[in-house]
Design a protein around this motif. Sequence first.
Motif, PDB file in Angstrom:
ATOM      1  N   GLY A  91       1.094  -1.124  -0.091  1.00 56.68           N
ATOM      2  CA  GLY A  91      -0.097  -0.268   0.225  1.00 56.68           C
ATOM      3  C   GLY A  91       1.061   0.754  -0.033  1.00 56.68           C
ATOM      4  N   PHE A  92       0.299   2.482   0.036  1.00 60.09           N
ATOM      5  CA  PHE A  92       0.377   3.699   0.001  1.00 60.09           C
ATOM      6  C   PHE A  92       2.047   4.107   1.686  1.00 60.09           C
ATOM      7  N   ALA A  93       0.849   3.506   2.215  1.00 56.03           N
ATOM      8  CA  ALA A  93       1.443   4.331   3.796  1.00 56.03           C
ATOM      9  C   ALA A  93       0.974   2.976   4.221  1.00 56.03           C
ATOM     10  N   ALA A 107      -4.827   9.423  -9.550  1.00 55.38           N
ATOM     11  CA  ALA A 107      -3.762   7.866  -9.451  1.00 55.38           C
ATOM     12  C   ALA A 107      -4.080   6.887  -9.734  1.00 55.38           C
ATOM     13  N   LEU A 108      -3.126   5.661  -9.986  1.00 58.11           N
ATOM     14  CA  LEU A 108      -3.535   4.233 -11.461  1.00 58.11           C
ATOM     15  C   LEU A 108      -4.876   3.649 -10.311  1.00 58.11           C
ATOM     16  N   ARG A 109      -6.390   3.351 -11.529  1.00 57.97           N
ATOM     17  CA  ARG A 109      -6.828   2.423 -10.820  1.00 57.97           C
ATOM     18  C   ARG A 109      -6.270   0.959 -10.745  1.00 57.97           C
ATOM     19  N   ASP A 110      -6.944  -0.509  -9.950  1.00 58.81           N
ATOM     20  CA  ASP A 110      -6.260  -1.494  -9.509  1.00 58.81           C
ATOM     21  C   ASP A 110      -7.800  -1.856  -9.989  1.00 58.81           C
ATOM     22  N   ALA A 111      -7.456  -2.814 -11.305  1.00 56.13           N
ATOM     23  CA  ALA A 111      -9.279  -4.121 -11.959  1.00 56.13           C
ATOM     24  C   ALA A 111      -9.466  -5.155 -11.142  1.00 56.13           C
ATOM     25  N   SER A 112      -8.131  -5.391 -10.724  1.00 59.01           N
ATOM     26  CA  SER A 112      -7.654  -7.044  -9.703  1.00 59.01           C
ATOM     27  C   SER A 112      -8.584  -6.287  -8.639  1.00 59.01           C
ATOM     28  N   ALA A 113      -8.968  -5.536  -8.319  1.00 61.45           N
ATOM     29  CA  ALA A 113      -9.584  -5.015  -6.401  1.00 61.45           C
ATOM     30  C   ALA A 113     -10.447  -4.780  -6.863  1.00 61.45           C
ATOM     31  N   GLY A 114     -11.079  -4.481  -7.911  1.00 69.82           N
ATOM     32  CA  GLY A 114     -12.828  -4.274  -8.637  1.00 69.82           C
ATOM     33  C   GLY A 114     -13.501  -5.642  -9.144  1.00 69.82           C
ATOM     34  N   ALA A 115     -12.095  -6.703  -9.402  1.00 66.86           N
ATOM     35  CA  ALA A 115     -13.121  -7.823  -9.754  1.00 66.86           C
ATOM     36  C   ALA A 115     -12.708  -8.724  -8.416  1.00 66.86           C
ATOM     37  N   ILE A 116     -12.248  -8.674  -8.390  1.00 67.66           N
ATOM     38  CA  ILE A 116     -12.364  -9.037  -5.905  1.00 67.66           C
ATOM     39  C   ILE A 116     -13.761  -8.867  -5.548  1.00 67.66           C
ATOM     40  N   MET A 117     -14.152  -7.450  -5.820  1.00 68.66           N
ATOM     41  CA  MET A 117     -15.004  -6.662  -4.512  1.00 68.66           C
ATOM     42  C   MET A 117     -16.397  -7.297  -5.446  1.00 68.66           C
ATOM     43  N   VAL A 130      -2.779  -3.151 -10.609  1.00 69.67           N
ATOM     44  CA  VAL A 130      -1.478  -2.655  -9.341  1.00 69.67           C
ATOM     45  C   VAL A 130      -1.253  -3.485  -8.751  1.00 69.67           C
ATOM     46  N   GLY A 131       0.367  -4.143  -9.183  1.00 70.87           N
ATOM     47  CA  GLY A 131       0.447  -5.325  -8.044  1.00 70.87           C
ATOM     48  C   GLY A 131       1.266  -4.539  -6.955  1.00 70.87           C
ATOM     49  N   HIS A 132       1.791  -4.415  -7.366  1.00 73.18           N
ATOM     50  CA  HIS A 132       3.141  -3.420  -5.439  1.00 73.18           C
ATOM     51  C   HIS A 132       3.705  -2.432  -6.294  1.00 73.18           C
ATOM     52  N   PHE A 133       2.838  -1.503  -5.541  1.00 69.42           N
ATOM     53  CA  PHE A 133       2.957   0.019  -6.160  1.00 69.42           C
ATOM     54  C   PHE A 133       4.230   0.361  -5.691  1.00 69.42           C
ATOM     55  N   PRO A 134       4.822   0.558  -4.617  1.00 65.43           N
ATOM     56  CA  PRO A 134       5.977   0.691  -3.482  1.00 65.43           C
ATOM     57  C   PRO A 134       7.109  -0.463  -4.763  1.00 65.43           C
ATOM     58  N   ALA A 135       7.322  -0.601  -5.207  1.00 68.16           N
ATOM     59  CA  ALA A 135       8.119  -1.982  -5.660  1.00 68.16           C
ATOM     60  C   ALA A 135       8.239  -1.318  -7.504  1.00 68.16           C
ATOM     61  N   GLY A 136       7.187  -0.617  -7.675  1.00 67.57           N
ATOM     62  CA  GLY A 136       7.799   0.032  -9.036  1.00 67.57           C
ATOM     63  C   GLY A 136       7.276  -1.340  -9.935  1.00 67.57           C
ATOM     64  N   THR A 137       6.271  -2.513  -8.991  1.00 67.21           N
ATOM     65  CA  THR A 137       6.326  -4.206 -10.483  1.00 67.21           C
ATOM     66  C   THR A 137       4.785  -4.180 -10.512  1.00 67.21           C
ATOM     67  N   GLU A 138       4.623  -4.690 -11.785  1.00 66.22           N
ATOM     68  CA  GLU A 138       3.016  -4.604 -12.208  1.00 66.22           C
ATOM     69  C   GLU A 138       2.176  -3.700 -11.729  1.00 66.22           C
ATOM     70  N   VAL A 139       3.023  -2.503 -12.419  1.00 67.49           N
ATOM     71  CA  VAL A 139       1.655  -1.897 -11.587  1.00 67.49           C
ATOM     72  C   VAL A 139       1.616  -0.930 -13.568  1.00 67.49           C
ATOM     73  N   ASP A 140       0.324  -1.468 -13.452  1.00 73.32           N
ATOM     74  CA  ASP A 140      -0.712  -0.722 -14.698  1.00 73.32           C
ATOM     75  C   ASP A 140      -0.548  -1.978 -15.505  1.00 73.32           C
ATOM     76  N   VAL A 141      -0.464  -3.140 -15.251  1.00 75.69           N
ATOM     77  CA  VAL A 141      -0.805  -4.212 -16.412  1.00 75.69           C
ATOM     78  C   VAL A 141      -2.017  -5.380 -16.017  1.00 75.69           C
ATOM     79  N   PRO A 142      -1.708  -6.053 -16.545  1.00 79.43           N
ATOM     80  CA  PRO A 142      -2.869  -7.163 -16.589  1.00 79.43           C
ATOM     81  C   PRO A 142      -2.681  -8.210 -15.448  1.00 79.43           C
ATOM     82  N   LEU A 143      -2.888  -8.509 -14.822  1.00 75.79           N
ATOM     83  CA  LEU A 143      -3.122  -9.212 -13.639  1.00 75.79           C
ATOM     84  C   LEU A 143      -3.276 -10.737 -14.033  1.00 75.79           C
ATOM     85  N   THR A 144      -2.949 -12.152 -13.607  1.00 72.96           N
ATOM     86  CA  THR A 144      -3.710 -13.642 -13.368  1.00 72.96           C
ATOM     87  C   THR A 144      -4.588 -13.624 -12.338  1.00 72.96           C
ATOM     88  N   TYR A 145      -4.788 -13.329 -11.279  1.00 71.58           N
ATOM     89  CA  TYR A 145      -6.112 -13.162 -10.638  1.00 71.58           C
ATOM     90  C   TYR A 145      -6.947 -12.585 -11.067  1.00 71.58           C
TER      91      TYR A 145
END
Length: 401
Positions: free
Chosen positions: A243-245, A308-318, A369-384
């Motif tokens: 997360g952000f903080a 800020a970037l959206r997270d479609a994965s969070a939307g799908a889980i919700m 968005v996978g791991h924004f603070p680490a700069g990985t999997e940001v604004d990309v598709p994700l399998t889950y």
Amino acid sequence: MILKNILYTVALVMLSCTASLAQKVKFKPNPQLLKTISADYKDGVNQYKLMMKGLEPGKFPKSYYPKTGKFETSNSGWWCSGFYPGTLLYLYKATGDKAMLTEANRILDVLAKEQYNKTTHDLGFMMYCSFGNAEKLEPSAAYKQILINSAKSLCTRFDPKIGCIKSWDSNKPEYLVIIDNMMNLELLFWATRATGDSSFYKIAVTHANTTMRNHFRPDYSSYHVINYNPQTGEVQQKRTAQGFADESAWARGQTWGLYGYTVMYRETKDKKYLAQANHIAHFILNHPNLPKDKIPYWDFNAPNIPDALRDASAGAIMASALLELCRYTDKKDSQTYFTTAETIIRNLSKAPYLAESGTNGGFILQHCVGHFPAGTEVDVPLTYADYYFIEALGRYKNIGK
């Protein structure tokens, strides 16, 4: 053995009661949205046929980077490995396309060895989202044993002194538990039903209770990581990783909690879990930073909202979680949850979230968005994201049945 059988029978009765409760609330799916869902299934099959071509033997899809055309994969030990076969099985169930089943069976053979993996807490994701769905479609002794072994492996990470299943190993004097771990408990409930052994059930309940006590703030938002003292079981730190903080509400973490406590109520019929799921849902849905299209920003407290970037994965889980929770709660909340899930499905079923056919490396959704603070999997598709999206479509389609 007699005690185990009694517990098994009680669990079945509780599940039956929960099913009866679910049947009291009736929903009528929107005909136009059902047409959209049919189109989503066809698109999903076509996308996953494209994805198959990009997979090397023994590899599992993780993500795709459109700017570089890089298709990122993993081995079977990665926590996301169960989502690919799970999505294939959902697509097969919805469409009958045998190419989905053939590919699912191929990759399940690669995944099977992870039943003995005791180094991860994610065996629920890895094995129940895959072999659990396979067992539902075509029950077999082999699938059953793989799932039982997986549950046994997961239980080796439980420490009764802490009251939780360890998430991440550490060389430091710390015992780390993340909110995501709520999603792995469904495997344990299945194992008690399958074997009559109540120990799986007890571990799941203990973990959920400890998490409910320590992971949540007064407003029912959740921390990502709780650091316990491995000797005393006391909480020594509450923080985030993705997360952000530390005091922010990481969006996907909130939806893991929503989904996890909905499952807890289904499996135990304990109303404290229903109350918890409702509290989490209210936090999410009433948050001033939840966009009108109901696709969350990657963190509810991201500093650059509304950019800020959206997270479609969070939307799908919700969406998937709400389509189950709406069947258990009171009429007012039920309708809110149902219509919110409809809104999410509509918006994930079109641009900018639904990828254009033949693109996106074969993934169905984009803008996760996978791991924004680490700069990985940001604004990309994700399998889950794909997995829970397709799961949500099925739940919506069958909600009136």
